[in-house]
Design an enzyme around this catalytic site. Sequence first.
Site, PDB file in Angstrom:
ATOM      1  N   SER A 196       0.601  -1.340   0.327  1.00 57.70           N
ATOM      2  CA  SER A 196       0.017   0.283  -0.225  1.00 57.70           C
ATOM      3  C   SER A 196       0.553   1.376   0.074  1.00 57.70           C
ATOM      4  CB  SER A 196      -0.766  -0.291   1.292  1.00 57.70           C
ATOM      5  OG  SER A 196      -1.794   1.069   1.437  1.00 57.70           O
ATOM      6  N   GLN A 249       1.153  -0.216  -4.866  1.00 58.58           N
ATOM      7  CA  GLN A 249       0.011   0.362  -4.902  1.00 58.58           C
ATOM      8  C   GLN A 249      -0.162   2.008  -4.762  1.00 58.58           C
ATOM      9  OE1 GLN A 249      -2.084   1.028  -1.567  1.00 58.58           O
ATOM     10  NE2 GLN A 249      -3.871   2.173  -2.947  1.00 58.58           N
ATOM     11  N   TYR A 304      -2.592   5.170  -4.639  1.00 57.10           N
ATOM     12  CA  TYR A 304      -3.606   6.933  -4.604  1.00 57.10           C
ATOM     13  C   TYR A 304      -3.141   7.564  -5.339  1.00 57.10           C
ATOM     14  CZ  TYR A 304      -6.151   3.792  -1.604  1.00 57.10           C
ATOM     15  OH  TYR A 304      -7.041   3.266  -0.569  1.00 57.10           O
ATOM     16  N   THR A 364      -5.183   2.414  -7.415  1.00 58.53           N
ATOM     17  CA  THR A 364      -6.957   2.279  -6.721  1.00 58.53           C
ATOM     18  C   THR A 364      -7.422   3.536  -7.431  1.00 58.53           C
ATOM     19  OG1 THR A 364      -5.988   1.135  -4.772  1.00 58.53           O
ATOM     20  CG2 THR A 364      -7.985   3.004  -4.847  1.00 58.53           C
ATOM     21  N   LYS A 411      -7.172  -0.679 -10.202  1.00 61.82           N
ATOM     22  CA  LYS A 411      -7.892  -1.527  -9.185  1.00 61.82           C
ATOM     23  C   LYS A 411      -9.204  -0.542  -8.709  1.00 61.82           C
ATOM     24  CE  LYS A 411      -7.278  -3.050  -4.020  1.00 61.82           C
ATOM     25  NZ  LYS A 411      -7.938  -2.447  -3.614  1.00 61.82           N
ATOM     26  N   HIS A 427     -13.199  -2.591  -2.868  1.00 56.93           N
ATOM     27  CA  HIS A 427     -12.486  -2.001  -2.376  1.00 56.93           C
ATOM     28  C   HIS A 427     -12.940  -3.447  -0.267  1.00 56.93           C
ATOM     29  CE1 HIS A 427     -10.030   1.229  -1.825  1.00 56.93           C
ATOM     30  NE2 HIS A 427     -10.401   0.995  -0.233  1.00 56.93           N
ATOM     31  N   ASP A 439     -10.376 -10.064  -5.026  1.00 58.73           N
ATOM     32  CA  ASP A 439     -10.342  -9.824  -4.067  1.00 58.73           C
ATOM     33  C   ASP A 439     -11.471  -9.517  -3.238  1.00 58.73           C
ATOM     34  OD1 ASP A 439     -10.919  -7.512  -3.877  1.00 58.73           O
ATOM     35  OD2 ASP A 439      -8.884  -6.279  -3.466  1.00 58.73           O
ATOM     36  N   GLY A 490     -13.686 -11.152  -0.287  1.00 57.87           N
ATOM     37  CA  GLY A 490     -13.742 -12.235   0.863  1.00 57.87           C
ATOM     38  C   GLY A 490     -13.079 -13.290   0.501  1.00 57.87           C
ATOM     39  N   ARG A 498      -8.281  -9.399   4.784  1.00 54.35           N
ATOM     40  CA  ARG A 498      -8.227  -8.750   6.049  1.00 54.35           C
ATOM     41  C   ARG A 498      -8.322 -10.342   7.018  1.00 54.35           C
ATOM     42  NH1 ARG A 498     -12.910  -6.702   4.653  1.00 54.35           N
ATOM     43  NH2 ARG A 498     -13.644  -4.400   5.181  1.00 54.35           N
TER      44      ARG A 498
END
Length: 373
Positions: free
Chosen positions: A117, A143, A145, A171, A243, A267, A298, A300, A322
């Site tokens: 990130s 990644q 921003y 992203t 993304k 997200h 991604d 879940g 997560r």
Amino acid sequence: MSPAPVIESLPEGLANLADFEAPARARVSDAAWAYLSGGAADEITLRANRAAWDAIRLHPRVLRDLGHGHTRVTLLGRELRHPILLAPIAYQRLFHADGELALGHAAAAQEAGLILSAQASVEMELVAAPMRADPGAGPLWFQLYWRDDREFMRALLRRVEAAGFQALVLTVDAPVHGARDRERRIGFKLPDDIRAVNLGGLKKPLDLQPGQSALFDGLMPRAATWREVDWLRTESRLPLLLKGVTHADDAREALARGVTGFVVTNHGGRALDTLPPTAALLPPLRAAVGPDVPLLVDGGIRRGTDVLKAIALGADAVLLGRPYVHALAASGALGVAHALRLLRDELEIAMALSGCKTLADAGPALLWPGAPA
């Protein structure tokens, strides 16, 4: 040389990724847990991500010769030992003192890819070092921003390239934060000793006139548009993936502008609530971009069967989110490495029981009719 992470013992009784959650919760503050676990608004999309993978049923074949099978895939022209990467998640020192440093070591040990990130709480060079030192390590991507300061962005790109990152992931689905009620209720804010260390300097203050909207007149004029995608393509030699593209027309526009691939995501349910789950978003995007454009997904992913289902729906690889942070909080680098190993083992088991010698055997026919399409 990257410093060595702290090596901790694993909690007892770890049979799957869900088993990391309880020991992680015991170590993480209420505020940090709300930041990690919460979704936007009513968390409909957050729940739907997991429910969608559960709803898909596998339809195995039997009596096939599966000897010498494997989980290898090719991504951006490189053969990977398996299709599991660590998703970019910000500020991981909220969850363990080693933060993102632990990820670099765990990913290298398990030959997994890592997308770091931009809001990492550890310097990118330290995270990259163990990945660069291990020839068997998976891909190392960065990644981004967008920040409305092209000189800053240019310097950041040069630093990313020098550190050894092999692709950029912009992203595009979160120009502003979602309405995350759990964080607002608990009053989440970053501790003073945790910050985005790779994003030095201050953002330009908003220059608003009376009656103007801080969002539409202040923030949105600074957000990325197709112009910034074009700029990134010309400013960096690295492949660029987007993304957060969920619409087929946007995917086609991106390809026309030279974008290399996509991460199919909502997200993690943290931006716009009521988006479809990623298992439903994936097939139409694959149909829109054709068979050869890299697609990762991604949202879940918890089981090896989820990974196999994602491949069958059109993904080239998956991002774990997560659950690896739970593993990090529970036992640092060793926890993340163990979580990756568990998921890899489950994927092999799922392939063997489904009649898949390789992941090339996992296509729509592997799914019971009625799977998301």
